[in-house]
Design an enzyme around this catalytic site. Structure first.
Site, PDB file in Angstrom:
ATOM      1  CE  LYS A 256       2.105  -0.587   3.371  1.00 48.14           C
ATOM      2  NZ  LYS A 256       2.164   0.855   3.595  1.00 48.14           N
TER       3      LYS A 256
ATOM      4  CD  GLU B  32      -3.108  16.275   1.389  1.00 45.28           C
ATOM      5  OE1 GLU B  32      -2.172  16.758   0.732  1.00 45.28           O
ATOM      6  OE2 GLU B  32      -4.085  16.922   1.822  1.00 45.28           O
TER       7      GLU B  32
ATOM      8  CG  ASP C 192       5.453   6.461   5.293  1.00 41.32           C
ATOM      9  OD1 ASP C 192       4.475   6.232   4.543  1.00 41.32           O
ATOM     10  OD2 ASP C 192       6.335   7.289   5.005  1.00 41.32           O
TER      11      ASP C 192
ATOM     12  CG  ASP D 100      10.695  -6.381  -3.460  1.00 42.44           C
ATOM     13  OD1 ASP D 100      11.327  -5.630  -2.682  1.00 42.44           O
ATOM     14  OD2 ASP D 100       9.696  -7.029  -3.103  1.00 42.44           O
TER      15      ASP D 100
ATOM     16  NE  ARG E 299       6.547  -3.243   5.152  1.00 42.27           N
ATOM     17  CZ  ARG E 299       7.040  -3.392   3.934  1.00 42.27           C
ATOM     18  NH1 ARG E 299       7.353  -4.579   3.467  1.00 42.27           N
ATOM     19  NH2 ARG E 299       7.222  -2.349   3.160  1.00 42.27           N
TER      20      ARG E 299
HETATM   21  P1  IMP Z   1       3.917   3.431   1.716  1.00 44.20           P
HETATM   22  O1  IMP Z   1       4.725   2.901   2.860  1.00 44.20           O
HETATM   23  O2  IMP Z   1       2.637   2.706   1.534  1.00 44.20           O
HETATM   24  O3  IMP Z   1       3.805   4.924   1.742  1.00 44.20           O
HETATM   25  O4  IMP Z   1       4.689   3.096   0.354  1.00 44.20           O
HETATM   26  C1  IMP Z   1       6.056   3.123   0.207  1.00 44.20           C
HETATM   27  C2  IMP Z   1       6.490   2.560  -1.112  1.00 44.20           C
HETATM   28  O5  IMP Z   1       7.840   2.111  -0.929  1.00 44.20           O
HETATM   29  C3  IMP Z   1       5.733   1.333  -1.565  1.00 44.20           C
HETATM   30  O6  IMP Z   1       4.673   1.649  -2.409  1.00 44.20           O
HETATM   31  C4  IMP Z   1       6.802   0.529  -2.310  1.00 44.20           C
HETATM   32  O7  IMP Z   1       6.905   0.859  -3.618  1.00 44.20           O
HETATM   33  C5  IMP Z   1       8.099   0.956  -1.660  1.00 44.20           C
HETATM   34  N1  IMP Z   1       8.492  -0.131  -0.793  1.00 44.20           N
HETATM   35  C6  IMP Z   1       8.363  -0.193   0.550  1.00 44.20           C
HETATM   36  N2  IMP Z   1       8.787  -1.383   1.009  1.00 44.20           N
HETATM   37  C7  IMP Z   1       9.177  -2.083  -0.084  1.00 44.20           C
HETATM   38  C8  IMP Z   1       9.691  -3.402  -0.261  1.00 44.20           C
HETATM   39  O8  IMP Z   1       9.854  -4.201   0.676  1.00 44.20           O
HETATM   40  N3  IMP Z   1       9.974  -3.748  -1.527  1.00 44.20           N
HETATM   41  C9  IMP Z   1       9.792  -2.934  -2.600  1.00 44.20           C
HETATM   42  N4  IMP Z   1       9.299  -1.721  -2.499  1.00 44.20           N
HETATM   43  C10 IMP Z   1       8.994  -1.288  -1.241  1.00 44.20           C
END
Ligand code: IMP
Length: 208
Positions: free
Chosen positions: A18, A45, A74, A168, A194
């Site tokens: 990221k 958290e 997020d 995905d 994003r």
């Molecule tokens: P966080 O934003 O790190 O809390 O995680 C959100 C979760 O959503 C990630 O671990 C992914 O599994 C899922 N996620 C978020 N964006 C994508 C994407 O572009 N493709 C596939 N999965 C996604």
């Protein structure tokens, strides 16, 4: 100087992938990006029940600890027929004890869980879903702002493609026949949730 009011921005993530993606997106604006991980900041958290709350929790914690503006994101997958689940719990649905994948997360198990819940509703079930991404900027003086991005799609089964990550392989953007995992990364990054959130941030903070 941009509306941001600073030349240094803390990226509130401990995820190297990221950090790389966000730093690349911000590179044209001449900001010095440093990650919360590099600064040794603790990960708060994620106790929020919305993407906005969780993004703000991460941005505010990093900004307060570092004394610089901080950016957090997020994101997750929401399924219409499951009342928006997994939503903020998207990553949690993939958690499996002792699993040796990326950070103990088993994405095939998670995709199978979503599919199982859909199939339990019958063959006519609505397969609509969307990815959300919220970007939050917090300043040390307590100010904050959020930007929300989204891409709509349908859930495919079985999973298809080898690129990308997370859900995905089962996400097919509206108007497309290929899953996100069948898009090359640059193509995906042009249309993703994003990208949508970043475009809004850049237009507001940097006017372009
Ligand atoms: P966080 O934003 O790190 O809390 O995680 C959100 C979760 O959503 C990630 O671990 C992914 O599994 C899922 N996620 C978020 N964006 C994508 C994407 O572009 N493709 C596939 N999965 C996604």
């Amino acid at each position: 100087m941009s509306k941001l009011g600073a030349e240094k921005l803390v990226i509130a993530t401990h995820n190297a992938g990221k950090l790389k993606e966000i730093s690349a997106l911000l590179a044209p604006f001449g900001l010095e990006c440093v990650s919360a991980g590099e600064l040794g900041l603790l990960e708060p958290e994620e106790t929020g029940t919305t993407f906005v709350e969780n993004a703000l929790i991460k941005a505010r914690a990093a900004s307060a600890a570092a004394g610089h503006p901080a950016l957090a994101d997020d994101s997750g997958l929401s399924v219409t027929a499951l009342d928006g689940r997994p939503g903020v719990y998207t990553a949690d649905w993939a958690e499996r004890q002792w699993f040796e994948g990326e950070a103990g997360r088993d994405w095939f198990m998670a995709m199978g869980k979503v599919e199982g819940m859909l199939q339990a509703q019958g063959s006519e079930v609505d397969r609509a879903c969307w990815f959300s991404c919220v970007l939050a900027i917090a300043w040390p003086d307590g100010n904050s702002i959020t930007y929300e991005g989204r891409i709509d799609g349908t859930l495919a089964w079985p999973p298809r493609g080898t690129m990308g990550f997370g859900y995905d392989p089962v996400f097919v953007p509206l108007g497309e026949s290929r899953s996100f995992a069948e898009h090359d990364p640059e193509e995906k990054h042009r249309i993703s949730h994003r990208a949508d959130a970043f475009a809004k941030l850049v237009s507001d903070q940097f006017g372009g």
